[in-house]
Each structure stands twice: as structure tokens, then as C-alpha cells.
Design an enzyme around this catalytic site. Structure first.
Site: not given
Ligand SMILES: *Cc1c(COP(=O)(O)O)cnc(C)c1O
Length: 382
Positions: A71-72, A151, A197, A199, A323
Site C-alpha cells: 500500500g505504501t 485505519n 494492499s 497483508h 506506525c
Molecule cells: C496499512 C495501510 C497502508 C500501508 O500499506 P502497506 O501495504 O503496509 O504498505 C496504507 N494505508 C492505510 C489506510 C493502511 O491501513
């Protein structure tokens, strides 16, 4: 003893069926998907099957899906990629104060590259201020990025309204849908660019994707080979991508039934805590809130201490967002909703998922009131 897990918004366990699908690509089939012999073609085909599965869960065309490392990276590719490709059209970009760090920090970075950024306020429930959005848009505005579901507090934004405002002004709309994808419906009609994403939906770490709608031009962040339409060069993480695809295929089949089951447990947990502990405030929107998320402020308690005590009793939970968990700082999301620094310090996030059982709820409700009572007693004596 197995831990009882209440931190699904942070990450999820890998589904065993997903793991099984990944195994060949961690073992016998290690080939580079760009090679021309048959096992390489097999790996290439597995990636294309995964692309179809991700696309299906979004209602997208497979060619609109660009695989990333997560996601990042997808957020970075969407926002920087769009801004660098379209800066001739304008230099004003908009986001909100409650975005994930992988969006907020990209906007902070772009401020150093001569983009003007508006960080929108939210109301007490975490909903974007629509008037402020419309009034800040001008001829220079090229991009709006607003997350679908937060989140930390689970608030769901009125995504269709945001898209309509952007359509009217021909502004590109990006949404970080990491927390909603695979949990509730996420459709390509929601935005021009969508981040997802693996995971967070029982897939492996190391895979994610960006949906890029037709007519939206973005620049790659990396330069190299021809993979992923040259928007994301580099040898593909075949096993992770295959796992992500399988996770999406399973979510499409199983998502609906789990919504009801998980919501019932979340609601029971919320009601149970409110009934047995005084001085609790539930954060996020009362209705427009993701069914798995419970974020509460607990009066007179430092959430960090609570999380440590819960861990000692066998529970995984989160204070603030993952985070920030190692930084003794209160949640900027809760601050943006107008909460005081002091109230934020007592914020606990419990996020549920498909492997939770009703007995997990009873087990937590059994220990939580006592832990809070002890923490409050030691705080008032301390
Ligand atoms: C976890 C998360 C991300 C980051 O995703 P990763 O795959 O861990 O890099 C981005 N946005 C939100 C809202 C998230 O919860």
C-alpha cells in the site's frame, strides 16, 4: 499459549489456502517471469491470473492493475506519479489531516517540490469538510487524495460525493482503500486511482496494487525493465503477487458472510466495555464506521500501558496507529477530530477479523475492566 489477536487493521494472519498457492513459487518454480522457457511462462501466467483476481474484486480491467510492493508504494506511485506527470496543468493538490502516513508524508514531500497543499479538516467523527473542499479548489487544483476508510477510527468517507466533486472540476481523485478493500465493496467507480494492499486481507506482505483508470497518466517512480507497463519495473515478487491474487479471490467469495459475523462480535465487545467500564468514549462515526473497528478513549489510562498489560494477559491490541506505536506521541487522527491531547493518550484500538471467535470477546471482557481499574488506581496514587 496462542495470543488472542485484535489488531487486524495493522496486519492479518496469512490464510492457509493462500500460503498453499504461494508455495510452488517459493520452491520449484523460482523462474524469472520475463524469461521465455516454460516454467517462466508458468510464473508469468500465475501473475496474470492474480491480476484478474485483484481486478475482479475492484470491478476493474486486469490491465488497469499495477502490482507494487504494498500500500505504501501504491500511494507513493499514485500521488507522486500523478503530480510529476501533470504538473503543467497546475500545482495545487488536496488531502486531509487524517490520512495514513504513506499519504501525508508524500504530500509533505511534494510541498518541498513546489506543490501547494491543502490539508482538509475533519469533523468530530472524522468526516471530510465538504464546504472547505469545494471552496479551496481552483484552476490550479489537479489532485484530491482522500482515504476510503480510516485505519485508526474506521470512519467511512462519503466517497461517491468526493468523486462527483472531482468529476465536476476535472480533478483527479485518488483514494487509499487499503482498509476497505476486501472488507466492504470497493469499486472502480469510486476513484481514478485506488490503492490496495495484500497483508490487510489475509494475503502475504510484499504485495499491493494501484488501480489506474483509463486516461489517467502517471510517471513511474522507478526506471528499469518493462514489467507492469513500465510503471513498476523490477522482477516481480511472484509468490507474494500470487498470494495476493488468491486472497482477493477468497474475499470475493467470503466477504459478505464475514461482515455480519465480525460486526456482531465488534458490537458485543463495544456494548460489553461500555457496560462494565465507566469513562469510555467511542471514537469514529456512530454509523459510517467499518464493522471491524472499535476505537475508544479510556479516561485516566495511558493506552501504552494498557496495551502492555493486555499483551501480558495474551491479547494483541493497538494504541493509536501501528506506525506511531513506538513513538510516544498521541494520534494526529484523533487530534484532528478535535480531541484533547489528554483524552488521546487513553485511546485503544481493537480491530477484529475473520479468525476471531466469540470466546475471544468474552476472554477480553473478562480481563479488561480489571486491568483498567488497576491502571487507574496506580495513576491516581502515582
Ligand atoms: C496499512 C495501510 C497502508 C500501508 O500499506 P502497506 O501495504 O503496509 O504498505 C496504507 N494505508 C492505510 C489506510 C493502511 O491501513
Amino acid at each position: 499459549m496462542d495470543k488472542i489477536y485484535f489488531d487486524y487493521n495493522s496486519s492479518t494472519p496469512l490464510d492457509k489456502r493462500v500460503f498453499k498457492k504461494m508455495l510452488p513459487y517459493l520452491g520449484a518454480n523460482f523462474a524469472n517471469p520475463s524469461a521465455i522457457y516454460s516454467i517462466a511462462q508458468k510464473a508469468k501466467n500465475a501473475i496474470e491470473d492474480a491480476r484478474i483476481s485483484v481486478a475482479n474484486l475492484l470491478g476493474a480491467k486486469p490491465k488497469e492493475i499495477i502490482f507494487t510492493s504494498g500500500g505504501t508504494e501504491a500511494n507513493n506511485l499514485a500521488i507522486k506519479g500523478f503530480c510529476f506527470a501533470n504538473r503543467a496543468k497546475g500545482n495545487h493538490i488536496i488531502t486531509s489531516k487524517i490520512e495514513h502516513s504513506s499519504v501525508l508524508n508524500v504530500f509533505n514531500f511534494l510541498e518541498t517540490k513546489n506543490f501547494k497543499v491543502t490539508y482538509l479538516d475533519v469533523d468530530e467523527y472524522g468526516i471530510i469538510n465538504m464546504e472547505q473542499l469545494e471552496s479551496c479548489m481552483d484552476k490550479e487544483t489537479i489532485l484530491l487524495s482522500i482515504m476510503h476508510v480510516n485505519n485508526e477510527i474506521g470512519t467511512i468517507q462519503p466517497i461517491e460525493k468526493l468523486k462527483a466533486i472531482c468529476n465536476k472540476r476535472k480533478v483527479c481523485f485518488h483514494t487509499d482503500a487499503v482498509q476497505s478493500f476486501g472488507k466492504v465493496e470497493v469499486d472502480v467507480a469510486f476513484a481514478d486511482l485506488i490503492t490496495v494492499s495484500s497483508h490487510k486481507i489475509y494475503g502475504p506482505k510484499g504485495a499491493g496494487a494501484l488501480y489506474v483508470g483509463s486516461g489517467i497518466s502517471i510517471e513511474p517512480l522507478l526506471h528499469g525493465g518493462h514489467q507492469e507497463e513500465e510503471l513498476r519495473p523490477g522482477t516481480e515478487a511472484v509468490a507474494s503477487i500470487v498470494g495476493f491474487g488468491e486472497a482477493c479471490r477468497l474475499r470475493l467469495q467470503e466477504m459478505k458472510a464475514e461482515q455480519i459475523k465480525v460486526k456482531k462480535m465488534r458490537d458485543a465487545l463495544e456494548a460489553g466495555i461500555l457496560k462494565t467500564v465507566k469513562g469510555i468514549k467511542v471514537n469514529g462515526h456512530p454509523q459510517n464506521r467499518l464493522y471491524n473497528t472499535l476505537n475508544i478513549c479510556i479516561e485516566g489510562v495511558e493506552a501504552q500501558n494498557l496495551v502492555i498489560n493486555l499483551d501480558m494477559r495474551g491479547f494483541c491490541a493497538s494504541s493509536g496507529s501501528a506506525c506511531q506505536a513506538r513513538v510516544p506521541e498521541v494520534s494526529y487522527v484523533l487530534i484532528a477530530t478535535g480531541m484533547s491531547q489528554k483524552d488521546c493518550a487513553g485511546a485503544l484500538r481493537l480491530s477484529l477479523g475473520k479468525f476471531n471467535k466469540e470466546s475471544d470477546i468474552h476472554a477480553l471482557l473478562k480481563v479488561l475492566p480489571e486491568i483498567i481499574k488497576n491502571l487507574r488506581a496506580s495513576a491516581s496514587h502515582g
